[in-house]
Motif scaffolding. Structure first.
Motif, PDB file in Angstrom:
ATOM      1  N   SER A   1      -1.354   4.484  -0.457  1.00 34.50           N
ATOM      2  CA  SER A   1      -1.345   3.419   0.541  1.00 34.50           C
ATOM      3  C   SER A   1      -1.331   2.044  -0.120  1.00 34.50           C
ATOM      4  O   SER A   1      -0.983   1.044   0.528  1.00 34.50           O
ATOM      5  N   ARG A   2      -1.692   1.998  -1.410  1.00 32.72           N
ATOM      6  CA  ARG A   2      -1.697   0.729  -2.128  1.00 32.72           C
ATOM      7  C   ARG A   2      -1.595   0.971  -3.626  1.00 32.72           C
ATOM      8  O   ARG A   2      -2.217   1.892  -4.162  1.00 32.72           O
TER       9      ARG A   2
ATOM     10  N   GLU B   1       4.794  -3.559   2.033  1.00 36.49           N
ATOM     11  CA  GLU B   1       4.297  -4.918   2.212  1.00 36.49           C
ATOM     12  C   GLU B   1       3.817  -5.507   0.892  1.00 36.49           C
ATOM     13  O   GLU B   1       3.265  -4.798   0.045  1.00 36.49           O
ATOM     14  N   ARG B   2       4.051  -6.790   0.756  1.00 35.09           N
ATOM     15  CA  ARG B   2       3.545  -7.561  -0.386  1.00 35.09           C
ATOM     16  C   ARG B   2       3.296  -8.982   0.088  1.00 35.09           C
ATOM     17  O   ARG B   2       4.240  -9.671   0.493  1.00 35.09           O
TER      18      ARG B   2
ATOM     19  N   TYR C   1       1.298  -4.052  -3.850  1.00 37.10           N
ATOM     20  CA  TYR C   1       2.094  -3.373  -2.822  1.00 37.10           C
ATOM     21  C   TYR C   1       1.229  -2.518  -1.904  1.00 37.10           C
ATOM     22  O   TYR C   1       0.290  -1.850  -2.348  1.00 37.10           O
ATOM     23  N   ARG C   2       1.611  -2.492  -0.615  1.00 36.31           N
ATOM     24  CA  ARG C   2       0.959  -1.641   0.367  1.00 36.31           C
ATOM     25  C   ARG C   2       2.029  -0.810   1.064  1.00 36.31           C
ATOM     26  O   ARG C   2       3.118  -1.322   1.374  1.00 36.31           O
ATOM     27  N   TYR C   3       1.713   0.458   1.327  1.00 38.36           N
ATOM     28  CA  TYR C   3       2.684   1.393   1.895  1.00 38.36           C
ATOM     29  C   TYR C   3       2.116   2.042   3.157  1.00 38.36           C
ATOM     30  O   TYR C   3       0.923   2.315   3.248  1.00 38.36           O
ATOM     31  N   SER C   4       2.997   2.306   4.134  1.00 38.44           N
ATOM     32  CA  SER C   4       2.637   3.129   5.282  1.00 38.44           C
ATOM     33  C   SER C   4       3.754   4.146   5.486  1.00 38.44           C
ATOM     34  O   SER C   4       4.885   3.959   5.017  1.00 38.44           O
TER      35      SER C   4
ATOM     36  N   LYS D   1       7.252  -8.169   4.472  1.00 35.61           N
ATOM     37  CA  LYS D   1       7.199  -6.789   4.934  1.00 35.61           C
ATOM     38  C   LYS D   1       8.619  -6.262   5.117  1.00 35.61           C
ATOM     39  O   LYS D   1       9.482  -6.944   5.666  1.00 35.61           O
TER      40      LYS D   1
ATOM     41  N   CYS E   1       5.989   4.246  -5.880  1.00 32.80           N
ATOM     42  CA  CYS E   1       5.691   3.019  -6.622  1.00 32.80           C
ATOM     43  C   CYS E   1       6.792   2.709  -7.637  1.00 32.80           C
ATOM     44  O   CYS E   1       7.129   3.541  -8.479  1.00 32.80           O
TER      45      CYS E   1
ATOM     46  N   GLY F   1      -4.970   2.745  -3.666  1.00 31.68           N
ATOM     47  CA  GLY F   1      -5.514   3.279  -2.427  1.00 31.68           C
ATOM     48  C   GLY F   1      -4.708   4.483  -1.984  1.00 31.68           C
ATOM     49  O   GLY F   1      -3.514   4.582  -2.261  1.00 31.68           O
TER      50      GLY F   1
ATOM     51  N   THR G   1      -4.266   7.607   1.337  1.00 38.26           N
ATOM     52  CA  THR G   1      -4.581   8.047   2.681  1.00 38.26           C
ATOM     53  C   THR G   1      -5.383   9.347   2.608  1.00 38.26           C
ATOM     54  O   THR G   1      -5.598   9.906   1.524  1.00 38.26           O
TER      55      THR G   1
END
Length: 236
Positions: free
Chosen positions: A227-228, A43-44, A232-235, A48, A179, A219, A221
């Motif tokens: 996670s960040r 996500e950015r 950018y955010r990742y799951s 998504k 990343c 960030g 987990t």
């Protein structure tokens, strides 16, 4: 008749010898494989991407804006190439002759069946991109940009037609290689074309940058997965 058979035998031996010599001259480079963790979403801001996988790796992507579906891409894997279509752009990815890992030698993008741009990739002895030749096809002219990547200790320096861009790295590990580090260098040609962010998770760009860009919010987990990283955010 005996002379005919002798001639044919000699010709066959000569052909086989030439074939073997040609085969020996073809070099297959042995590469270290650096896996990219299988993230579920990227996500950015309002964008998504939901990623799906099969036994060959990344097989598809669904794209959303504010959770509204806007398109998808299906990845086709072939022995020496890969292709997919994203937002009307068809990407043809040809691999270098390697063993152990696959990496792009040439990526060509087509729009409406017409060639839009081509990138030719070169790598250093560590498997990292050290030059990328970007050719844009425009009406009335073809432009070529030679992009050079220099690795200086804890920094990466990118030289392109827009100047010199220096990316300082931190000591934080790029855990899972999720990343796309060079996107943080501020080099627009690299971020848009050389390492296309939609294609990054195909794992085709050689050895990844092993540490994260400096000065970015990071960030993790509970399992120490990223996670960040900055925007950018990742799951998983």
């Amino acid at each position: 008749m005996k002379n005919v058979y002798l001639f044919l035998s000699n010709a066959l031996l000569a052909f086989c010898a030439c074939f073997l010599v040609a085969g020996c001259e073809e070099t297959i480079e042995e590469l270290t494989y650096y896996p990219i963790a299988r993230i579920a979403t990227l996500e950015r801001d309002s964008l998504k991407t939901v990623l799906s996988y099969d036994e060959l790796g990344l097989s598809g992507m669904n794209f959303y804006v504010y959770d509204t579906f806007v398109g998808q891409a299906v990845v086709q894997h072939k022995p020496n190439s890969m292709n997919c279509t994203i937002n009307g752009v068809y990407y043809e990815i040809k691999f270098a002759n390697t063993h152990g890992a696959m990496r792009a030698e040439t990526i060509t993008a087509y729009v409406g069946g017409v060639k839009n741009y081509t990138v030719n990739y070169h790598y250093d002895t560590s498997g990292r991109i050290n030059q990328a030749d970007f050719q844009k096809y425009e009406t009335g002219k073809n432009t070529v940009s030679y992009n050079v990547y220099t690795y200086e200790g804890n920094a990466v320096v990118i030289s392109d037609e827009n100047g010199v861009h220096r990316l300082e790295l931190s000591s934080e590990e790029n855990t899972g290689n999720v990343c796309n580090v060079l996107d943080f260098a501020g080099a627009s040609i690299t971020s848009e074309y050389i390492i296309n962010p939609d294609l990054y998770y195909l794992n085709i760009y050689g050895a990844p940058i092993r540490t994260l860009p400096a000065g970015q919010e990071i960030g993790r987990t509970q399992n120490n997965e990223l996670s960040r990283v900055g925007k950018y955010r990742y799951s998983y």
